[in-house]
Design a protein around this motif. Sequence first.
Motif, short mmCIF file in Angstrom:
data_model
loop_
_atom_site.label_atom_id
_atom_site.label_comp_id
_atom_site.label_asym_id
_atom_site.label_seq_id
_atom_site.Cartn_x
_atom_site.Cartn_y
_atom_site.Cartn_z
N GLN A 1 -49.61 -53.29 -2.75
CA GLN A 1 -49.53 -54.17 -3.92
C GLN A 1 -48.88 -55.50 -3.57
OE1 GLN A 1 -48.68 -51.89 -7.89
NE2 GLN A 1 -47.43 -50.93 -6.31
N TYR A 2 -47.82 -55.45 -2.77
CA TYR A 2 -47.07 -56.66 -2.46
C TYR A 2 -47.86 -57.60 -1.56
CZ TYR A 2 -43.32 -53.93 -4.51
OH TYR A 2 -42.56 -53.20 -5.38
N GLN B 1 -50.28 -59.22 -3.92
CA GLN B 1 -49.58 -60.17 -4.79
C GLN B 1 -49.27 -61.47 -4.04
OE1 GLN B 1 -46.22 -57.99 -6.25
NE2 GLN B 1 -47.41 -56.78 -7.70
N LEU C 1 -56.02 -55.65 -6.79
CA LEU C 1 -54.71 -55.18 -7.27
C LEU C 1 -54.89 -54.07 -8.30
CD1 LEU C 1 -51.64 -55.56 -7.16
CD2 LEU C 1 -51.88 -57.29 -8.95
#
Length: 493
Positions: free
Chosen positions: A247-248, A251, A202
């Motif tokens: 990123q998602y 995450q 990340l």
Amino acid sequence: MIKNKLHLYAGAACILIALGACKSIDIPQKEENKNVPESYGTDTANDSINTAKLTWDHFFTDPNLQSLIQTALQNNQELNITLQEVEISKNEIRAKKGEYLPSLGVKAGVGMDKVSRYTNIGAMEATTDIKPGKEMPDPLFDMGVGAYANWETDIWGKLHNAKRAQVQRYLGTIEGRNFMVTNIIGEIADAYYELLALDNELQIVQDNIKIQSDALNVVKLLKQSARSNELAVKRFEAQVLKTKSMQYDIQQEIVEAENRINFLVGRYPQHVERSKDSFDNLVPQAVYAGLPSDLLENRPDIKSAEYELAATKLDIKSAKARFYPSVGISAGIGYQAFDPGYLVNPKSLLYNLVGDLVAPVLNRNAIKAAYYNANAKQIQAVYHYEQSILNAYIEVANQLAKIKNLQGSYDLKSQEVDALVKSIGISNDLFKYARADYMEVLLTQRDALEAKFELVETKVNQLKTTVAVYKALGGGWDQQPLVNPDTKKDTNK
């Protein structure tokens, strides 16, 4: 004289029957092979140091990881289920022990009997006086109180061997628990390192977004000065949006990794505390394999298979003893009368002592089948034991080779990342001076991002492989005794 001869003939017949029953089938047992190679390969040196001897809190030095493991050893549901299996096995020993010990009990009872006057028993009761001028009571009550005892002498060891076999299986369940402890520790360590790797990925994505955003701003400025075009701007913009969307995905993987740890720890989803140090600075723990013969002592699954093998050998002895005569002794003493007033009278005292000699003579198919099955299970246990040793050896050999190969791969990946990181700056400079087109810049940025991800993947595989070697060598379980959370007792006792 004739009566004495009959007793003699009866005794001789019993002896002959007993001797005939002693004929049993004798099948040779299969012996296990405990031999293992002297080393784990031609390129691995023998070493007396064995990492498996380290307790897990010395092997894993990260305090956050230690806290997770400690909590899991108390709360993990699967482990607590196994602890109950240990308790069940312990109680089975008590049950088996009770089978060869004498049993003693007391009993009391009351009954009533009314027979027809015109039967032989009824006619005799009508003319029988307990006292002068009184008939037998009608209906006739029967009351008694006394004690009784039974005991099978187990002269051939049938019951004793069954109890010893259960002891071996109990020890096997303890080793099964130890094997689960090792696996749970390994799973938590793997998930923890995976979580650290995701944090690092990340951060890489966020750093890369900044690099790509800076490149996008440069392209926009170049377009304003007519040194670039709208196509380049859109391609750079699309690349930035693609990286931001990553990123998602990461995450979500972080959430799932945290909850995988929470499940192993036995708690509902929550944040998992973890090291804030740079993932790049993590150094895989050095491991020492020791001698292959150490596996027989360190691996709980091998020891569990060994206990099961010992149990099956005792099962054969127990099954074989069923061919022989069994001797049982039963006794009783108490008072019995039809009237409470006579119950404590010395003349109401009764007692008995009986000895039984029981021997199977004809139709012994069930006994033979049990004996054949016991032998077949012993052979199965031998193969399972040998398979456990072979599997453990191959696991260690594979992981040791993987450590070496991953180190070589990591060194080359590090050089690749360094080269691509430098190439990003070079491509940006060349693009500014029209010495390279925008596609070269985009491809360089993409290759650098992929190389960084691959480097992280290689590093986490190194960490996981170190854990795998520790598990394969049999490390992790040899810690303080586990306490059953329900009984608060040490499960080893």
